[in-house]
Design a protein around this motif. Structure first.
Motif, PDB file in Angstrom:
ATOM      1  N   UNK A 181      35.814 -25.281 -14.047  1.00  0.00           N
ATOM      2  CA  UNK A 181      34.907 -25.218 -14.780  1.00  0.00           C
ATOM      3  C   UNK A 181      33.245 -25.166 -14.346  1.00  0.00           C
ATOM      4  N   UNK A 182      33.128 -25.768 -13.255  1.00  0.00           N
ATOM      5  CA  UNK A 182      31.803 -25.965 -12.464  1.00  0.00           C
ATOM      6  C   UNK A 182      31.385 -24.600 -12.151  1.00  0.00           C
ATOM      7  N   UNK A 183      32.570 -24.174 -11.323  1.00  0.00           N
ATOM      8  CA  UNK A 183      32.411 -22.713 -10.589  1.00  0.00           C
ATOM      9  C   UNK A 183      32.186 -21.842 -11.779  1.00  0.00           C
ATOM     10  N   UNK A 184      32.804 -21.788 -12.851  1.00  0.00           N
ATOM     11  CA  UNK A 184      32.554 -20.703 -14.090  1.00  0.00           C
ATOM     12  C   UNK A 184      31.110 -21.010 -14.481  1.00  0.00           C
ATOM     13  N   UNK A 185      30.507 -22.157 -14.762  1.00  0.00           N
ATOM     14  CA  UNK A 185      29.408 -22.468 -15.303  1.00  0.00           C
ATOM     15  C   UNK A 185      28.342 -21.807 -14.306  1.00  0.00           C
ATOM     16  N   UNK A 186      28.563 -21.919 -13.015  1.00  0.00           N
ATOM     17  CA  UNK A 186      27.573 -21.485 -12.222  1.00  0.00           C
ATOM     18  C   UNK A 186      27.315 -19.883 -12.038  1.00  0.00           C
ATOM     19  N   UNK A 187      28.445 -19.371 -12.243  1.00  0.00           N
ATOM     20  CA  UNK A 187      28.655 -17.709 -12.307  1.00  0.00           C
ATOM     21  C   UNK A 187      28.059 -17.232 -13.702  1.00  0.00           C
ATOM     22  N   UNK A 188      28.393 -17.872 -14.845  1.00  0.00           N
ATOM     23  CA  UNK A 188      27.800 -17.702 -16.070  1.00  0.00           C
ATOM     24  C   UNK A 188      26.099 -17.832 -16.139  1.00  0.00           C
ATOM     25  N   UNK A 189      25.656 -18.922 -15.519  1.00  0.00           N
ATOM     26  CA  UNK A 189      24.396 -19.216 -15.437  1.00  0.00           C
ATOM     27  C   UNK A 189      23.608 -18.343 -14.597  1.00  0.00           C
ATOM     28  N   UNK A 190      24.256 -17.910 -13.637  1.00  0.00           N
ATOM     29  CA  UNK A 190      23.534 -16.903 -12.688  1.00  0.00           C
ATOM     30  C   UNK A 190      23.303 -15.799 -13.060  1.00  0.00           C
ATOM     31  N   UNK A 221      22.958 -26.132  -7.889  1.00  0.00           N
ATOM     32  CA  UNK A 221      22.911 -24.552  -8.039  1.00  0.00           C
ATOM     33  C   UNK A 221      22.824 -24.349  -9.870  1.00  0.00           C
ATOM     34  N   UNK A 222      23.633 -24.954 -10.418  1.00  0.00           N
ATOM     35  CA  UNK A 222      23.710 -24.774 -12.147  1.00  0.00           C
ATOM     36  C   UNK A 222      22.310 -25.338 -12.719  1.00  0.00           C
ATOM     37  N   UNK A 223      21.899 -26.548 -12.284  1.00  0.00           N
ATOM     38  CA  UNK A 223      20.741 -26.921 -12.799  1.00  0.00           C
ATOM     39  C   UNK A 223      19.466 -26.202 -12.231  1.00  0.00           C
ATOM     40  N   UNK A 224      19.788 -25.588 -11.305  1.00  0.00           N
ATOM     41  CA  UNK A 224      18.669 -24.717 -10.718  1.00  0.00           C
ATOM     42  C   UNK A 224      18.291 -23.468 -11.494  1.00  0.00           C
TER      43      UNK A 224
END
Length: 249
Positions: A181-190, A221-224
């Motif tokens: 899920x963290x990997x997905x959230x990073x890609x989605x937020x990017x 990375x997500x927070x950034x």
């Protein structure tokens, strides 16, 4: 306007001009007979456009999947105990933050009205003819797990949620996300960063996010990609569910 023959009506329907046809049929001949042709056309077009816009907005609201479809920023209860900023809510209601690709965070205790505010913002966006979508984070995770079980499902999932001009994520970080899920959230937020706007409704203040996101590089990375261009709205500790129950008792 004069009565239209059947063939003309058929052509209007074929051109998807049903609203225009209805406006023509409903124009009062007695009231408009002395009007110049251009004025009668203007009235018909105005009437048809109003119907078209209302239908468009209603469709956007329906497809947004709002938890509270009747939520309305103009009816927010601004009790002193909530300490909500009226000017800030009014500004958010203009949806100018979407034009600037800013995010919004509603942060406060359980029952403080975060979900309602998120839905009210999304509904306001729909009224501005902005494509919005509401999703609870547990449901987002469930959809992500299901997407991975089908060929190409992960990519389709990311394209879907990246495409919404405004995405409301409710119950943000209620549960600690898995590594997947963290990997997905990073890609989605990017994908959404600098292109669209996201609204987060959460119990957790910014200082708690990093830990709940796993405290690693994904969390960084997500927070950034979220916190540097975000409007923060504190919804406080006052429980609006208890307040509503007392008022209706």
């Amino acid at each position: 306007m004069s009565r239209l023959d059947g063939e003309t009506k058929r052509k209007l329907r074929e051109m998807n001009a049903g609203e225009l046809l209805e406006a023509i049929d409903s124009q009062d001949e007695t009231l408009s007979i002395d009007m110049p042709f251009e004025e009668r056309v203007r009235l018909v077009v105005d009437d048809a456009y109003s119907t078209f816009t209302h239908s468009k907005v209603e469709g956007l609201i329906r497809r947004a999947g709002l938890r509270y479809p009747n939520a309305d920023l103009r009816r927010i209860d601004l009790l002193d105990e909530r300490s909500l900023n009226r000017e800030l809510l009014t500004q958010l209601g203009t949806c100018s933050f979407v034009t600037r690709q800013q995010n919004v965070v509603f942060q406060g205790f359980t029952g403080s009205g975060k979900s309602y505010l998120g839905c009210a913002i999304a509904k306001r966006a729909c009224e501005h003819r902005i494509r919005a979508h509401y999703v609870r984070m547990p449901d987002l995770e469930e959809a992500w797990v299901a997407a991975q079980d089908s060929p190409g499902g992960s990519g389709k999932f990311l394209r879907k949620y990246a495409a919404f001009t405004l995405l409301v994520v409710d119950e943000w970080l209620l549960d600690r996300p898995t590594e997947s899920m963290r990997g997905m959230l990073l890609e989605l937020m990017e994908r959404r960063y600098g292109e669209t706007s996201t609204v987060f409704c959460t119990q957790y203040s910014q200082k708690d996010w990093h830990q709940r996101l796993g405290s690693g590089v994904h969390a960084d990375a997500i927070m950034d990609r979220i916190i540097h261009n975000t409007v923060w709205v504190e919804t406080g500790t006052y429980n609006m569910r208890e307040h509503t129950a007392l008022v209706n008792a």
